[in-house]
Design a protein around this motif. Structure first.
Motif, short mmCIF file in Angstrom:
data_model
loop_
_atom_site.label_atom_id
_atom_site.label_comp_id
_atom_site.label_asym_id
_atom_site.label_seq_id
_atom_site.Cartn_x
_atom_site.Cartn_y
_atom_site.Cartn_z
N ALA A 1 19.96 -32.66 2.27
CA ALA A 1 18.62 -33.20 2.07
C ALA A 1 18.55 -34.71 2.28
N THR A 2 17.42 -35.15 2.84
CA THR A 2 17.13 -36.58 2.97
C THR A 2 15.67 -36.81 2.61
N ILE A 3 15.39 -38.04 2.21
CA ILE A 3 14.03 -38.49 1.93
C ILE A 3 13.74 -39.68 2.82
N GLY A 4 12.53 -39.76 3.34
CA GLY A 4 12.16 -40.87 4.21
C GLY A 4 10.83 -41.48 3.80
N PHE A 5 10.70 -42.77 3.96
CA PHE A 5 9.48 -43.50 3.63
C PHE A 5 8.96 -44.15 4.90
N GLU B 1 23.72 -21.77 11.05
CA GLU B 1 22.30 -22.01 11.21
C GLU B 1 21.72 -22.45 9.87
N LYS B 2 20.66 -23.28 9.97
CA LYS B 2 20.03 -23.81 8.76
C LYS B 2 18.54 -23.56 8.83
N ARG B 3 17.92 -23.47 7.65
CA ARG B 3 16.49 -23.25 7.55
C ARG B 3 15.91 -24.25 6.56
N SER B 4 14.76 -24.80 6.91
CA SER B 4 14.10 -25.76 6.01
C SER B 4 13.56 -25.02 4.79
N ILE B 5 13.76 -25.63 3.62
CA ILE B 5 13.21 -25.05 2.39
C ILE B 5 12.12 -25.94 1.79
N VAL B 6 11.64 -26.89 2.59
CA VAL B 6 10.51 -27.71 2.16
C VAL B 6 9.28 -26.81 2.18
N PRO B 7 8.52 -26.73 1.09
CA PRO B 7 7.33 -25.88 1.07
C PRO B 7 6.36 -26.27 2.19
N ASN C 1 21.31 -36.42 -3.04
CA ASN C 1 22.55 -35.78 -3.52
C ASN C 1 22.34 -35.31 -4.95
N GLY C 2 22.58 -34.02 -5.19
CA GLY C 2 22.39 -33.49 -6.54
C GLY C 2 20.96 -33.64 -7.03
N GLY C 3 20.01 -33.64 -6.09
CA GLY C 3 18.61 -33.77 -6.44
C GLY C 3 18.16 -35.20 -6.69
N LYS C 4 19.06 -36.17 -6.52
CA LYS C 4 18.72 -37.58 -6.78
C LYS C 4 18.84 -38.41 -5.51
N TYR C 5 18.01 -39.43 -5.43
CA TYR C 5 18.07 -40.35 -4.29
C TYR C 5 18.00 -41.79 -4.81
N GLN C 6 18.49 -42.69 -4.00
CA GLN C 6 18.40 -44.12 -4.26
C GLN C 6 18.26 -44.80 -2.91
N VAL C 7 17.21 -45.62 -2.75
CA VAL C 7 16.94 -46.24 -1.46
C VAL C 7 16.48 -47.67 -1.66
N THR C 8 16.91 -48.55 -0.76
CA THR C 8 16.51 -49.96 -0.82
C THR C 8 15.61 -50.27 0.36
N THR D 1 14.26 -38.37 -8.61
CA THR D 1 14.72 -37.00 -8.39
C THR D 1 13.73 -36.28 -7.50
N VAL D 2 14.24 -35.29 -6.80
CA VAL D 2 13.42 -34.43 -5.96
C VAL D 2 13.70 -32.99 -6.39
N THR D 3 12.64 -32.26 -6.71
CA THR D 3 12.75 -30.86 -7.10
C THR D 3 11.81 -30.04 -6.23
N ILE D 4 12.04 -28.74 -6.21
CA ILE D 4 11.16 -27.82 -5.48
C ILE D 4 10.63 -26.82 -6.49
N GLY D 5 9.33 -26.89 -6.75
CA GLY D 5 8.73 -26.00 -7.74
C GLY D 5 9.31 -26.18 -9.13
N GLY D 6 9.70 -27.43 -9.42
CA GLY D 6 10.28 -27.73 -10.74
C GLY D 6 11.75 -27.39 -10.87
N LYS D 7 12.35 -26.83 -9.84
CA LYS D 7 13.76 -26.43 -9.88
C LYS D 7 14.58 -27.40 -9.03
N PRO D 8 15.85 -27.58 -9.39
CA PRO D 8 16.71 -28.48 -8.61
C PRO D 8 16.90 -27.98 -7.17
N ILE D 9 17.19 -28.91 -6.28
CA ILE D 9 17.52 -28.55 -4.90
C ILE D 9 18.85 -27.81 -4.94
#
Length: 146
Positions: free
Chosen positions: A59-63, A118-124, A79-86, A45-53
């Motif tokens: 949102a995307t996550i990259g390694f 228009e979109k704005r990043s909410i990544v701290p 999606n819904g604060g959860k990710y799954q990646v292989t 899961t990915v949260t921002i300040g302990g709260k759900p996205i």
């Protein structure tokens, strides 16, 4: 008159051997750089300040593996604060997040006639450059709070 060394058989032979060695060395270096190392699967899961996205965020996550080619990087949607990646490279990675939320009213492009928002990043700001982490060989669950 200065003799031309280009036509001398010994010079031609040397140049040919050097070129062959250069090509062989290039192939070896390319093969070493293209090799995939060990990979694993992760979810979490990915949260921002302990709260759900927020639900309206994209949102995307990259390694990005340390010391390897950028081509070895992998990403997945959140999606819904959860990710799954292989196929996440095992070892040290920089984990980067792209989380954008729509701002303001929808608009229509004068050029294309398409509606957009228009979109704005909410990544701290402290996490915008990514998070260094060690990906274990066994993979599993890895949660991130930004």
């Amino acid at each position: 008159m200065i003799p031309s060394f280009r036509k001398h058989p010994a010079v031609r032979r040397r140049r040919g051997i050097g070129a062959d060695r250069g090509v062989a060395l290039l192939l070896v270096v390319l093969a070493m750089g293209c090799g995939q190392g060990a990979t694993t699967s992760l979810s979490g899961t990915v949260t921002i300040g302990g709260k759900p996205i927020p639900a309206d965020a994209e949102a995307t996550i990259g390694f990005i593996p340390e010391g390897k080619a950028l081509a070895d990087a992998v990403s997945a949607p959140i999606n819904g604060g959860k990710y799954q990646v292989t196929e996440v490279p095992v070892g040290p990675n920089k984990v980067v997040f792209n989380i954008e939320r729509p701002v303001g009213p929808a608009r229509v492009s004068e050029r294309t006639g398409q509606e957009y928002q228009e979109k704005r990043s909410i990544v701290p700001p402290g996490k915008a450059a990514g998070i260094e982490t060690e990906i274990p060989a066994g993979g599993g669950q890895q949660d991130f709070d930004l």
